[in-house]
Write a protein that holds these residues in place. Sequence first.
Motif, PDB file in Angstrom:
ATOM      1  N   VAL A  91      -5.000  -5.282  -1.950  1.00  0.00           N
ATOM      2  CA  VAL A  91      -5.340  -3.869  -1.915  1.00  0.00           C
ATOM      3  C   VAL A  91      -6.673  -3.462  -2.213  1.00  0.00           C
ATOM      4  CG1 VAL A  91      -4.823  -1.827  -3.760  1.00  0.00           C
ATOM      5  CG2 VAL A  91      -2.936  -3.821  -3.345  1.00  0.00           C
ATOM      6  N   LEU A  92      -7.435  -3.980  -3.052  1.00  0.00           N
ATOM      7  CA  LEU A  92      -8.880  -3.689  -3.286  1.00  0.00           C
ATOM      8  C   LEU A  92      -9.488  -3.759  -1.796  1.00  0.00           C
ATOM      9  CD1 LEU A  92     -11.605  -4.727  -5.893  1.00  0.00           C
ATOM     10  CD2 LEU A  92     -12.058  -5.232  -3.289  1.00  0.00           C
ATOM     11  N   ALA A  93      -9.433  -4.889  -1.010  1.00  0.00           N
ATOM     12  CA  ALA A  93      -9.798  -5.147   0.243  1.00  0.00           C
ATOM     13  C   ALA A  93      -9.832  -4.106   1.007  1.00  0.00           C
ATOM     14  CB  ALA A  93      -9.525  -6.448   0.775  1.00  0.00           C
TER      15      ALA A  93
ATOM     16  N   MET B  63       0.832  -1.376   0.018  1.00  0.00           N
ATOM     17  CA  MET B  63       0.070   0.031  -0.022  1.00  0.00           C
ATOM     18  C   MET B  63       0.863   1.198  -0.049  1.00  0.00           C
ATOM     19  SD  MET B  63      -2.989  -1.296  -0.188  1.00  0.00           S
ATOM     20  CE  MET B  63      -4.293   0.077   0.385  1.00  0.00           C
ATOM     21  N   SER B  64       1.837   1.142   0.587  1.00  0.00           N
ATOM     22  CA  SER B  64       2.875   2.367   0.804  1.00  0.00           C
ATOM     23  C   SER B  64       3.560   2.677  -0.628  1.00  0.00           C
ATOM     24  CB  SER B  64       3.880   2.146   1.728  1.00  0.00           C
ATOM     25  OG  SER B  64       4.948   3.245   1.726  1.00  0.00           O
ATOM     26  N   LEU B  65       3.838   1.521  -1.195  1.00  0.00           N
ATOM     27  CA  LEU B  65       4.553   1.736  -2.653  1.00  0.00           C
ATOM     28  C   LEU B  65       3.615   2.308  -3.754  1.00  0.00           C
ATOM     29  CD1 LEU B  65       6.558  -1.590  -2.581  1.00  0.00           C
ATOM     30  CD2 LEU B  65       7.689   0.676  -2.464  1.00  0.00           C
ATOM     31  N   LEU B  66       2.447   1.742  -3.402  1.00  0.00           N
ATOM     32  CA  LEU B  66       1.286   2.297  -4.446  1.00  0.00           C
ATOM     33  C   LEU B  66       0.998   3.740  -4.097  1.00  0.00           C
ATOM     34  CD1 LEU B  66      -1.207  -0.795  -4.551  1.00  0.00           C
ATOM     35  CD2 LEU B  66       0.413   0.196  -6.324  1.00  0.00           C
ATOM     36  N   ASP B  67       0.853   4.004  -2.852  1.00  0.00           N
ATOM     37  CA  ASP B  67       0.738   5.441  -2.604  1.00  0.00           C
ATOM     38  C   ASP B  67       1.751   6.501  -2.886  1.00  0.00           C
ATOM     39  OD1 ASP B  67      -1.542   6.888  -1.426  1.00  0.00           O
ATOM     40  OD2 ASP B  67      -0.443   6.915   0.365  1.00  0.00           O
ATOM     41  N   GLN B  68       2.898   5.966  -2.780  1.00  0.00           N
ATOM     42  CA  GLN B  68       4.244   6.870  -2.968  1.00  0.00           C
ATOM     43  C   GLN B  68       4.736   6.860  -4.438  1.00  0.00           C
ATOM     44  OE1 GLN B  68       6.145   8.769  -0.763  1.00  0.00           O
ATOM     45  NE2 GLN B  68       4.006   8.196   0.611  1.00  0.00           N
TER      46      GLN B  68
END
Length: 364
Positions: free
Chosen positions: A190-192, A58-63
């Motif tokens: 991720v979706l969850a 989640m961090s990598l996607l957000d960043q």
Amino acid sequence: MDFAIHGNIVYNNVLWETEELCRLKKKFDVFLQRENIHTTSTIALAMERTPRLLTAVMSLLDQGVVFLPIDRELPAERLQYMLDTAEIDYIITDGEWIQERKVECPVLFFDQTDLEIPPEPVTGIPAGRQELAYLLFTSGTTGRPKAVEVRREGLLNFISAMLERIDFPAESRIACCTSEMFDIFFLESVLALCTGMTVVLADQDERKNPRMVCKLLQDEDVNVIQMTPSYLQMIQSVDPEYHCLEKMAVIMVGGESFPLLLLEKLRAVTKARIYNMYGPTETTIWSLVADLTNSREVVIGQPVSGTEVFILSENEQIAEEGQMGEICISGRGLARGYRNNEEQTQKSFKTLQYGKQVARIYKT
């Protein structure tokens, strides 16, 4: 929509609530900042299968950092091939296992104990600044495995499209049993987490053992699952009457041909809504969905939102009704292509002109 955490995780009988998961995610944000990992970097994520793995994702996607999920049990030769093909800058791991592999790639060790969260929030990278979300390798059944470049737009479209098509229960408890190297893992994680579900995370031993999965589904009151037909049949070998599925509200089946006998068996033992899911990695997880709950035949259904399907003849013309042809998929889910494989990218991703319109398609 962003990649903020709104859900919970159950792992080894322990509940990790949203607040704790967000704190873990922020620590990984700090780690990326400290190590100067940014949107021009491509990293391999090879962490133990715990809630820390999911918060790192989640961090990598957000960043906005492009990453390749790695199963730590990969043979060294295949691992090195993937690292080279994907042009990985760093491996991020949380264990000493990597030293035994002797791979040629810089390694960064994530140790959350020495990281403090600053009083000011860690600033992220605006989603529009980075086109890609992650890389995933194909299975290699038709040649050498290829690194698919999955775009952020495709992942975000997938999340919103699934929420439109799947009737998830209000209090969803979804099992996460899929390897992080397969794209359907992103639905279970991720979706969850983005949509407020509780993820029941199977550890590395549990996810490979059908008997342990059955126990996990029952003990943790799981009501949403996503599985291949072959895995459902493995579960039946240890739980012939599918008692572990009795509480299911949603069963998503995909990745392989869905036998009609399996559909009929599932209907007989559960009141769940049963969906057949279809889609290659190159079009971001699932591209078509069919609600088979009351169907007498197995079909792959209709395209999800943001997706269009064409049936093309051998000369790549749109087939007429009743003609056989190749399934070709267009829309927001299409990957950018294959990393460092322009020849295969040009072969699989084409431009289709029909009437006055033009579409980029993936030939399945």
